[in-house]
Structure formats: structure tokens, C-alpha cells
Enzyme design. Structure first.
Site, PDB file in Angstrom:
ATOM      1  N   HIS A 156       8.988  72.673  56.264  1.00  0.00           N
ATOM      2  CA  HIS A 156      10.275  72.620  55.562  1.00  0.00           C
ATOM      3  C   HIS A 156      10.097  72.697  54.043  1.00  0.00           C
ATOM      4  O   HIS A 156      11.056  72.939  53.330  1.00  0.00           O
ATOM      5  CB  HIS A 156      11.016  71.330  55.938  1.00  0.00           C
ATOM      6  CG  HIS A 156      11.486  71.324  57.369  1.00  0.00           C
ATOM      7  ND1 HIS A 156      12.794  71.527  57.730  1.00  0.00           N
ATOM      8  CD2 HIS A 156      10.804  71.175  58.539  1.00  0.00           C
ATOM      9  CE1 HIS A 156      12.903  71.492  59.051  1.00  0.00           C
ATOM     10  NE2 HIS A 156      11.713  71.269  59.558  1.00  0.00           N
ATOM     11  N   ASP A 364      11.527  73.853  45.478  1.00  0.00           N
ATOM     12  CA  ASP A 364      12.165  73.356  46.702  1.00  0.00           C
ATOM     13  C   ASP A 364      11.937  74.347  47.833  1.00  0.00           C
ATOM     14  O   ASP A 364      12.004  75.563  47.604  1.00  0.00           O
ATOM     15  CB  ASP A 364      13.685  73.206  46.460  1.00  0.00           C
ATOM     16  CG  ASP A 364      14.259  71.997  47.186  1.00  0.00           C
ATOM     17  OD1 ASP A 364      13.705  71.627  48.227  1.00  0.00           O
ATOM     18  OD2 ASP A 364      15.258  71.438  46.695  1.00  0.00           O
TER      19      ASP A 364
HETATM   20  O1  F6P Z   1      12.285  68.296  52.810  1.00  0.00           O
HETATM   21  C1  F6P Z   1      11.299  67.587  53.451  1.00  0.00           C
HETATM   22  C2  F6P Z   1      11.791  66.281  54.064  1.00  0.00           C
HETATM   23  O2  F6P Z   1      10.743  65.667  54.755  1.00  0.00           O
HETATM   24  C3  F6P Z   1      12.936  66.477  55.016  1.00  0.00           C
HETATM   25  O3  F6P Z   1      12.518  66.866  56.282  1.00  0.00           O
HETATM   26  C4  F6P Z   1      13.595  65.146  54.938  1.00  0.00           C
HETATM   27  O4  F6P Z   1      14.952  65.191  55.287  1.00  0.00           O
HETATM   28  C5  F6P Z   1      13.457  64.777  53.492  1.00  0.00           C
HETATM   29  O5  F6P Z   1      12.267  65.391  53.074  1.00  0.00           O
HETATM   30  C6  F6P Z   1      13.559  63.269  53.297  1.00  0.00           C
HETATM   31  O6  F6P Z   1      12.332  62.663  53.271  1.00  0.00           O
HETATM   32  P1  F6P Z   1      11.991  61.226  53.851  1.00  0.00           P
HETATM   33  O7  F6P Z   1      11.920  61.369  55.337  1.00  0.00           O
HETATM   34  O8  F6P Z   1      10.675  60.913  53.236  1.00  0.00           O
HETATM   35  O9  F6P Z   1      13.075  60.299  53.446  1.00  0.00           O
END
Ligand code: F6P
Length: 475
Positions: A156, A364
């Protein structure tokens, strides 16, 4: 249809307190409901010791299997290697990346543990879809436990350029681990190119065609699958929300002033301090807008135990106070900075009220806020999107005002341009963007990935034809 097994760091168990049910969670759940299967991962809870067995929650044909993580595992795997090493490195912040052997060991340990706990739950013709940088080694660990099932991995985040990745002491094992999957999906062509560069220049592998590489004794399908959103849902939410409480109250506080809005997790990759400095430059260089426009930055707290996230929070509080102190007046506050979390629907209403959406990450993977901003607009009176060229979304949303977030003058000029843009130009740009958002829905993204994953021969199919799997070797 064979079962699907989804693995991600966080699991969206329906109705659980800790669950986040964003669009992605819903899309994955829909796929699981259609073919049945398991969603496996961390429960979001930390306990003294990591749980011995996963907690199983059955909802219709879907089983949610979640593990509580012990404090040490959580610190070394999640706060440590995932979020203090891979996250900054993948977002080109080598200056913030910490290379700790202890954290790396913890990261591998949790991935091994996930593989051991998941293995007994897998059935013969399952397909596995693993998500994100927390779980890169998981596929290789599962292969080591004898699994030859089709396995896909989707990243992602961005995948860093070769020279950046080489700074990671364990770069080789990481890429080798990616090659244990049959399908590896990226957000943009840029990310795919970086991966292929590693395969070609560093791993001595072969780039076979647009869609596959051979390295470390394995054939891997590598493709770009830009993630999307469900346009209709966001559009309807915005149309509803703009007529309701929060949006109405916000509109009243504006007193006919224009609103510019930014919504991001509080993360240094989102470029919020740089955005604030650009906003300051805007107030300095375009004084006619003073008193006429306010910027609202919503930045819900995230990863608060990681020191770099504490530091950026302090920095933003200082900067917001400085800008308001310098430019604000008794009846006008230039910058509204909130770390509060809002419902998606409320945000959709705020997006629809605003004249300019400011999405300026330093880097990003995609940035779905940019797409949500576009989908939330009133087609007859759309706002303008100011978008960083370093967000994956800029590849599709090229009709936004594309900016370099490090260039404060350039961003300030784009904010000004957004505010004075003719309605005709706003509509033209919006039309071009909404067509892209519409055509690449979240459902399309999911189905395109799953179609490629399902084209990988299953071990049973291979046994019955006596042939070789496309992917051979343990990586
Ligand atoms: O963009 C990467 C990501 O891991 C997403 O999958 C997730 O929604 C976001 O970052 C939030 O991160 P965390 O799970 O560390 O709160």
C-alpha cells in the site's frame, strides 16, 4: 470458487471496538463474503505476552482470526521495524530511519509467529492475499512451512528507489521475501520500476516482460494496481452531510469566507509542516486573501508511541500557534488545526463546503483523501484539488493543481490559483478527475488483483496435470 485468506496487520472485525471500517475493509470483507475465507492478523490489542492462539470470530462465511501482541513484539515489530525503519525508508525519509537489529529480529519473529498460527487454518485450495510492509516476510515463512498455494502481496506504500532501498541493511532478504509470492502488486508504475530495478541491477534477476520477473529461482508476476474508492458512496455521503449539523455549523462559523481543507493522519510523510509554511507564505504574498479565507487542517493522532510522531505533533502545535499569532485577528483565525477524528461522512460534508482541498504529502503510496475530495464535490460548484506530485494519486488525478510540496512559493501560488479559478475551469478539471475516480473503483482494484492471483495454478491443479507451478523453489 476457492476460499480467500486475507492477512493484514490490522483486521477489521465487524462491530469490534477497535475495528476501522474504511472502504478498504469493506471491499476485502465483500470478497471474503463472496467466496468464504479467513481474515488473519493482529487484534489491535497489546497484552503482557503474545497470545498462544488466535481469537476466532465467525461472521457468516468469514472467520476473523486475530492475535493479541505482547508488549515486546508490538514494540519491536510494529513501533520498531515496521514504523521506524520500513515506513520512513519507503517514504524516502532516510534521515528518520532507524536500523536496529533488535527491532529487525522482532519483525522477523512476529512474521514467523503469524505463519505458524496461520498454517493450520489453511485448506488445500485456498488463495492467500497478504497486505503491506508489516508482513513482507510472511509468504516466505509460509513457504518454509511447506505451503505452495498461490500467494499474492500488495504494497500500500511506495516502494523506494534502488539507491534508497540499498541503505537498509536487510534489503536482500526483504526483496527475496517479496519473490516468495506469486503476485506482487504496487500502487504506481514508479513503485514497480523501483522493484524491477532492484531485480535487474542488484539481484541479477531477469525482467521477463511488462508483467513478470524471475529472481531467486522464482517467477513472480509484478503489476500495478492503483487503489481506488467507491465514488457513489462518498458522493451520497457528502450530499447528505452538507445538509446536516457539523457542516452547517462549520458554514456558519465561516461567515462567507472561503475554506481550504487538509485531512491526513498525523504523519511526517503527509507534509503537514511544509503545508503550514506554504500557507504562511500564501498569507504573506497574497495579502488580499487575509481575513477572507481560512485553512482547516484535520490530523488525527497516529502511531503516538513512535518518537518521530511525537516530535511532529510538537512541531505542528508550534507552527499553528505562530501562524495564528502572526496573522490572526480578533475576528479571524487563519488556521484551524484539529487532531480530532471525524466520521467519514462528516469529512465528506466538509470537503463539499471547501473551495480548495490541500493534499500535499512529501511521499504517499496513493492518498485516498485526494480521491475522496474529488468524489465529495458538488458537480455544479466543485472545489479545486491542490495535489502533491509525490502522491500516487497524482498519476491519475493529473487535472488537479499539481505541486511540489517542498516548494513553499509554488504551493502558495497554487492555493491562490485555486481560490481565484473560474467556475468553468473548476468544472473542467473536476470532470476529468471524477472520470478517473469513477473508472478505477475499489471493487475494480480488488477484482483485478484477485483475477491475477486466481490465474496462478493451485498446487492441486499442478499435481493433477503433473506440471510445474509457475513459481518454483522456496525463495
Ligand atoms: O498506508 C499504510 C497503512 O498501513 C494503511 O494500511 C493504514 O490504514 C495506515 O497506514 C494506518 O496505519 P496504522 O495501522 O499504523 O495506524
Amino acid at each position: 470458487m476457492s476460499r480467500l485468506v486475507v492477512v493484514s496487520n490490522r483486521v477489521a472485525v465487524p462491530d469490534a471496538q477497535s475495528a476501522t471500517s474504511g472502504g478498504l475493509a469493506v471491499a476485502l470483507r465483500d470478497a471474503l463474503r463472496t467466496c468464504g475465507g479467513i481474515w488473519f492478523g493482529w487484534s489491535g490489542k497489546t497484552t503482557a505476552q503474545t497470545a498462544e492462539t488466535p481469537t476466532m470470530t465467525e461472521v457468516g462465511p468469514v472467520t476473523y482470526a486475530t492475535l493479541d501482541l505482547g508488549r515486546k513484539d508490538y514494540n519491536e515489530y510494529y513501533n520498531g521495524f515496521a514504523n521506524r525503519t520500513l515506513w520512513p525508508l519507503f517514504h524516502y525519509r532516510l534521515d528518520l530511519a532507524e536500523f536496529s537489529h533488535e527491532n529487525y529480529t522482532g519483525y522477523l519473529r512476529v512474521n514467523t509467529l503469524f505463519a505458524e498460527k496461520l498454517r493450520p487454518l489453511i485448506e488445500d485450495d485456498d488463495h492467500l492475499w497478504i497486505h503491506d510492509y508489516h508482513l513482507i516476510p510472511l509468504g516466505r515463512e509460509l513457504r518454509a512451512l511447506g505451503l505452495s498455494h498461490p500467494m499474492g502481496f500488495y504494497l500500500h506504500t511506495p516502494f523506494p528507489a534502488l539507491e534508497v532501498l540499498l541503505a537498509l541493511p536487510s534489503h536482500e532478504l526483504l526483496v527475496k521475501s517479496l519473490c516468495a509470492y506469486d503476485v506482487v502488486g504496487f500502487q504506481t508504475e514508479n513503485d514497480l520500476r523501483s522493484f524491477r530495478d532492484y531485480i535487474h541491477y542488484e539481484a541479477g534477476g531477469e525482467i521477463l516482460d511488462d508483467k513478470s520477473v524471475r529472481a531467486y529461482g522464482r517467477l513472480v508476476r509484478t503489476q500495478v494496481f492503483p487503489i481506488g474508492i467507491e465514488r457513489g458512496q462518498m458522493e451520497q455521503a457528502a450530499a447528505r452531510a452538507v445538509e446536516q449539523g457539523a457542516a452547517r455549523r462549520l458554514e456558519r462559523t465561516l461567515h462567507n469566507r472561503s475554506l481550504m481543507i487538509g485531512v491526513d493522519r498525523l504523519d511526517y510523510s503527509k507534509g503537514i509542516p511544509e503545508r503550514f509554511r506554504s500557507f504562511e507564505r500564501f498569507l504573506e504574498q497574497y495579502p488580499a486573501h487575509r481575513g477572507q479565507v481560512s485553512m482547516m487542517q484535520i490530523a488525527p493522532l497516529s502511531r503516538s508511541e513512535v518518537p518521530e510522531y511525537k516530535a511532529i505533533r510538537d512541531q505542528l502545535e508550534g507552527l499553528a500557534g505562530y501562524i495564528n499569532g502572526r496573522y490572526g485577528d480578533f475576528d479571524w483565525m487563519p488556521l484551524h488545526y484539529l487532531t480530532k477524528n471525524f466520521q467519514r461522512e462528516t469529512l465528506a460534508g466538509f470537503f463539499r463546503l471547501s473551495r480548495v482541498g490541500v493534499v500535499t504529502p512529501l511521499r504517499d503510496g496513493m492518498n485516498l483523501v485526494a480521491k475522496e475530495y474529488v468524489a465529495s464535490q458538488d458537480p455544479n460548484y466543485p472545489g479545486v484539488l491542490v495535489l502533491s506530485r509525490f502522491a500516487g494519486a497524482a498519476r491519475e488525478l493529473d487535472a488537479a493543481l499539481l505541486v511540489n510540496p517542498y516548494d513553499h512559493e509554488g504551493v502558495a501560488a497554487a492555493l491562490h490559483q485555486g481560490l481565484i479559478m473560474s467556475l468553468e475551469e473548476r468544472r473542467e478539471r473536476w470532470q476529468s478527475m471524477i472520470e478517473k475516480v469513477q473508472s478505477n473503483s475499489l471493487e475494480n482494484w480488488r477484482e483485478r488483483f484477485l483475477t491475477v492471483l486466481r490465474s496462478v495454478p493451485t498446487p492441486m491443479a499442478v499435481r493433477s496435470t503433473g506440471g510445474d507451478t509457475a513459481s518454483t523453489g522456496s525463495g
